[in-house]
Design an enzyme around this catalytic site. Structure first.
Site, PDB file in Angstrom:
ATOM      1  N   ASN A 135      -6.233  -3.268   1.713  1.00 51.77           N
ATOM      2  CA  ASN A 135      -6.059  -4.714   1.800  1.00 51.77           C
ATOM      3  C   ASN A 135      -7.430  -5.366   1.795  1.00 51.77           C
ATOM      4  OD1 ASN A 135      -3.251  -4.750   1.959  1.00 51.77           O
ATOM      5  ND2 ASN A 135      -3.228  -4.676   4.187  1.00 51.77           N
ATOM      6  N   ARG A 166       0.835  -1.208   0.000  1.00 51.16           N
ATOM      7  CA  ARG A 166       0.000   0.000   0.000  1.00 51.16           C
ATOM      8  C   ARG A 166       0.869   1.257   0.000  1.00 51.16           C
ATOM      9  NH1 ARG A 166      -3.751  -1.052   4.950  1.00 51.16           N
ATOM     10  NH2 ARG A 166      -1.767  -1.853   5.645  1.00 51.16           N
TER      11      ARG A 166
END
Length: 123
Positions: free
Chosen positions: A67, A49
């Site tokens: 996620n 990320r």
């Protein structure tokens, strides 16, 4: 009664398609496009990320990343067509400790008024 419902539903569908086409036309005129991507492989717990945020900032892309419960990473990215192609290439490689197996993408309608790329809560 069923015919009326079917006609009303068809009419709504046509109106929705016109709105989508109008949005797509406005987006292409403004040079903006948006994609949804799902990245699979070893992509959680490896800085994916953060890697995505840095890439988005460098490419002047807005959107979000998160996620997923299934171990994948999902994101929506918006920018120029060239920037989205570059983002796809970066997602395909991933950060150093990741192992990207597949990147599935789809074009989706542009969201106006978005100004940053951010991390969303996990799904």
């Amino acid at each position: 009664m069923e015919k009326v419902t079917a006609v009303r539903t068809m009419k709504q569908e046509i109106e929705e398609r016109r709105a989508e086409e109008s949005d797509a036309q406005m987006a292409s005129q403004s040079g903006l496009f948006r994609m949804r991507a799902t990245v699979s492989g070893m992509v959680q717990g490896v800085g994916f990320r953060y890697f995505t945020i840095i890439a988005a900032q460098r490419l002047n892309i807005t959107g979000w990343v998160r996620n997923m419960r299934d171990g994948n990473v999902q994101l929506e990215a918006q920018g120029s067509q060239q920037a989205l192609f570059a983002m796809y290439e970066r997602l395909s490689v991933g950060p150093r400790w990741s192992r990207v197996e597949h990147v599935a993408t789809e074009c989706i309608p542009v969201r106006h008024g978005e100004h940053e790329f951010r991390v969303l809560r996990d799904e």
